[in-house]
Scaffold this motif. Structure first.
Motif, PDB file in Angstrom:
ATOM      1  N   LEU A  42       0.828  -1.206   0.000  1.00  0.00           N
ATOM      2  CA  LEU A  42       0.000   0.000   0.000  1.00  0.00           C
ATOM      3  C   LEU A  42       0.860   1.252   0.000  1.00  0.00           C
ATOM      4  O   LEU A  42       0.546   2.229  -0.676  1.00  0.00           O
ATOM      5  CB  LEU A  42      -0.938  -0.006   1.211  1.00  0.00           C
ATOM      6  CG  LEU A  42      -2.036  -1.069   1.223  1.00  0.00           C
ATOM      7  CD1 LEU A  42      -2.999  -0.809   2.372  1.00  0.00           C
ATOM      8  CD2 LEU A  42      -2.799  -1.107  -0.085  1.00  0.00           C
ATOM      9  N   ALA A  43       1.949   1.232   0.756  1.00  0.00           N
ATOM     10  CA  ALA A  43       2.823   2.409   0.828  1.00  0.00           C
ATOM     11  C   ALA A  43       3.431   2.724  -0.532  1.00  0.00           C
ATOM     12  O   ALA A  43       3.562   3.897  -0.915  1.00  0.00           O
ATOM     13  CB  ALA A  43       3.918   2.173   1.861  1.00  0.00           C
ATOM     14  N   LEU A  49       0.734   7.409  -6.175  1.00  0.00           N
ATOM     15  CA  LEU A  49      -0.485   8.198  -6.354  1.00  0.00           C
ATOM     16  C   LEU A  49      -0.269   9.643  -5.929  1.00  0.00           C
ATOM     17  O   LEU A  49      -0.735  10.573  -6.604  1.00  0.00           O
ATOM     18  CB  LEU A  49      -1.629   7.580  -5.553  1.00  0.00           C
ATOM     19  CG  LEU A  49      -2.200   6.268  -6.081  1.00  0.00           C
ATOM     20  CD1 LEU A  49      -3.161   5.659  -5.066  1.00  0.00           C
ATOM     21  CD2 LEU A  49      -2.912   6.474  -7.419  1.00  0.00           C
ATOM     22  N   ALA A  50       0.419   9.851  -4.814  1.00  0.00           N
ATOM     23  CA  ALA A  50       0.694  11.204  -4.350  1.00  0.00           C
ATOM     24  C   ALA A  50       1.544  11.961  -5.365  1.00  0.00           C
ATOM     25  O   ALA A  50       1.285  13.130  -5.670  1.00  0.00           O
ATOM     26  CB  ALA A  50       1.379  11.161  -2.991  1.00  0.00           C
ATOM     27  N   ALA A  58      -1.071  10.307  -0.103  1.00  0.00           N
ATOM     28  CA  ALA A  58      -2.237   9.601  -0.632  1.00  0.00           C
ATOM     29  C   ALA A  58      -2.488   8.424   0.292  1.00  0.00           C
ATOM     30  O   ALA A  58      -1.545   7.800   0.792  1.00  0.00           O
ATOM     31  CB  ALA A  58      -2.009   9.121  -2.053  1.00  0.00           C
ATOM     32  N   VAL A  59      -3.761   8.137   0.544  1.00  0.00           N
ATOM     33  CA  VAL A  59      -4.138   7.030   1.427  1.00  0.00           C
ATOM     34  C   VAL A  59      -5.049   6.090   0.652  1.00  0.00           C
ATOM     35  O   VAL A  59      -6.136   6.482   0.215  1.00  0.00           O
ATOM     36  CB  VAL A  59      -4.859   7.551   2.693  1.00  0.00           C
ATOM     37  CG1 VAL A  59      -5.224   6.378   3.605  1.00  0.00           C
ATOM     38  CG2 VAL A  59      -3.987   8.554   3.442  1.00  0.00           C
ATOM     39  N   MET A 211      -5.923   8.797   9.006  1.00  0.00           N
ATOM     40  CA  MET A 211      -6.777   8.053   8.093  1.00  0.00           C
ATOM     41  C   MET A 211      -6.284   6.621   7.936  1.00  0.00           C
ATOM     42  O   MET A 211      -7.075   5.678   7.841  1.00  0.00           O
ATOM     43  CB  MET A 211      -6.842   8.756   6.738  1.00  0.00           C
ATOM     44  CG  MET A 211      -7.920   8.227   5.825  1.00  0.00           C
ATOM     45  SD  MET A 211      -8.064   9.171   4.295  1.00  0.00           S
ATOM     46  CE  MET A 211      -8.600  10.765   4.908  1.00  0.00           C
ATOM     47  N   ARG A 212      -4.975   6.433   7.932  1.00  0.00           N
ATOM     48  CA  ARG A 212      -4.427   5.081   7.829  1.00  0.00           C
ATOM     49  C   ARG A 212      -4.782   4.246   9.060  1.00  0.00           C
ATOM     50  O   ARG A 212      -4.981   3.039   8.965  1.00  0.00           O
ATOM     51  CB  ARG A 212      -2.908   5.131   7.618  1.00  0.00           C
ATOM     52  CG  ARG A 212      -2.508   5.712   6.268  1.00  0.00           C
ATOM     53  CD  ARG A 212      -1.006   5.626   6.007  1.00  0.00           C
ATOM     54  NE  ARG A 212      -0.714   6.207   4.707  1.00  0.00           N
ATOM     55  CZ  ARG A 212      -0.189   7.431   4.518  1.00  0.00           C
ATOM     56  NH1 ARG A 212       0.136   8.179   5.565  1.00  0.00           N
ATOM     57  NH2 ARG A 212       0.019   7.898   3.300  1.00  0.00           N
ATOM     58  N   ARG A 213      -4.845   4.889  10.213  1.00  0.00           N
ATOM     59  CA  ARG A 213      -5.290   4.162  11.411  1.00  0.00           C
ATOM     60  C   ARG A 213      -6.783   3.838  11.324  1.00  0.00           C
ATOM     61  O   ARG A 213      -7.205   2.724  11.612  1.00  0.00           O
ATOM     62  CB  ARG A 213      -5.011   4.984  12.673  1.00  0.00           C
ATOM     63  CG  ARG A 213      -3.547   5.126  13.028  1.00  0.00           C
ATOM     64  CD  ARG A 213      -3.384   5.624  14.442  1.00  0.00           C
ATOM     65  NE  ARG A 213      -4.001   6.928  14.649  1.00  0.00           N
ATOM     66  CZ  ARG A 213      -3.396   8.096  14.451  1.00  0.00           C
ATOM     67  NH1 ARG A 213      -2.142   8.121  14.001  1.00  0.00           N
ATOM     68  NH2 ARG A 213      -4.020   9.243  14.676  1.00  0.00           N
TER      69      ARG A 213
END
Length: 370
Positions: A42-43, A49-50, A58-59, A211-213
């Motif tokens: 994901l990272a 994306l960012a 980006a999340v 948001m990731r949490r």
């Protein structure tokens, strides 16, 4: 009997074009044996994306709907707040506002279907918390005016950019103008997963980390839950597919823009409104929406001869049964309602040939010329 075979979207063609690469991606993910919430995968996608969208963060999430929901939650939207948004969007933009206990306040739209900044200004009350412009069809709203209104009143701007990845307004990319940008990677989008997916862009690093949490039950780690969250992780397979397809996105956009430009050249009729491109915008044409008299008859005729179209969207949100409690009636948003009777989305997908576009245009003009 149909004499053409022009689909509205052509996901099978995309599949055939990419199948060998997709098989390799699938094999890599399966053999790695990690399918949900894998941080490194994901990272890597989030970093790309960012960079693509021109933001610090980006999340990756499991849908564009959750992107809207989490962006508003982190922006502090909650019980009793008001969020200004247009009534001609997909239902997700309004539904997420209501799910947070807030109230959607609709503002009518301009001829190009995007929200009218003057109507936004008139809709502001002491309870207004945020503005959610929707970049419908891939055309960015008039963001200079919207950001000025937001700054003047101390409001958060959450861009619903579900249809607008890669679109630009005065050189600035969708999702990088407001405080948050919310994107969908649904299979029908220009950047598409093999299922649901979405992401949020922002320059607020603290908001991105929160948001990731929240997307993983509010967990800071396996033993520590910092706040009540939800499940909105993007699957590892979808992340891998989106990383692969992000490389192809410029070509996808270029082909859709070529198709749209050809439509713009060919489609001229007094009973039809055809979207144009202004100098300050770069429209990625997630959809190509015309406005036309006798829309239903035209759509039925095109279907009969083998040309598939769509309507985005036939019933405005404020007139939906679910919106009854909001107290709206027909006539409250005349531009939106008039457009809902006339809008027709023509196929513009990247697998159309020049001959396909010419055929659609010719058949539309022939119908209107009767």
């Amino acid at each position: 009997m149909a004499k053409h075979n022009i689909p509205y979207v052509n996901l099978p063609a995309q599949g055939r074009d990419q199948m060998e690469d997709l098989k390799k991606i699938f094999e890599q993910v399966v053999l790695k044996g990690s399918f949900v919430g894998t941080h490194d995968d994901l990272a890597a996608l989030e970093k790309r994306l960012a960079e693509y969208c021109g933001t610090a963060e980006a999340v990756a999430l499991n849908s564009g709907t959750d992107a809207l929901l989490l962006a508003m939650k982190i922006a502090g939207v909650g019980e009793g707040d008001e969020v200004i948004t247009p009534p001609n969007s997909f239902v997700a933009s309004t539904a997420t506002i209501i799910q947070l206990g807030a109230k959607p306040v609709f503002a009518d739209v301009l001829a190009d279907q995007n929200i009218d900044p003057e109507k936004i200004a008139k809709a502001i009350t002491p309870r207004t918390k945020a503005i959610m412009p929707v970049h419908l069809t891939g055309r960015i709203c008039q963001m200079d005016e919207i950001m000025e209104i937001a700054h003047r009143h101390g409001l958060v701007v959450i861009e619903d950019a579900a249809q607008a990845i890669g679109s630009m307004y005065k050189g600035r990319l969708a999702g990088a103008i407001g405080h948050f940008g919310c994107f969908s990677a649904h299979p029908l989008k220009n950047l598409n997963a093999l299922g649901d997916g979405g992401f949020v862009t922002t320059n607020d690093k603290a908001a991105a980390e929160r948001m990731r949490r929240l997307r993983a039950h509010g967990m800071a780690d396996r033993a520590t839950i910092e706040e009540w969250g939800m499940v909105s992780r993007m699957d590892t397979l979808q992340a891998a597919i989106l990383s692969y397809r992000l490389e192809k996105l410029p070509d996808v956009i270029a082909k859709r823009r070529d198709n749209a430009a050809l439509y713009q050249k060919l489609l001229h009729h007094e009973r039809m409104y055809v979207p144009t491109c202004r100098n300050e915008e770069f429209n990625t044409f997630h959809t190509f929406v015309v406005q036309v008299d006798k829309r239903d008859e035209l759509q039925a005729h095109l279907k009969e001869i083998g040309i598939k179209t769509a309507i985005h969207y036939p019933v405005p949100i404020h007139l939906q049964p679910a919106a009854h409690a909001l107290g709206h009636k027909k006539g409250d948003f005349p531009m939106t309602e008039r457009q809902a009777e006339r809008i027709l989305t023509l196929p513009v997908n990247q697998y159309m040939s020049r001959a396909d576009v010419e055929t659609v245009a010719s058949e539309v003009l022939a119908f209107l010329g009767r």
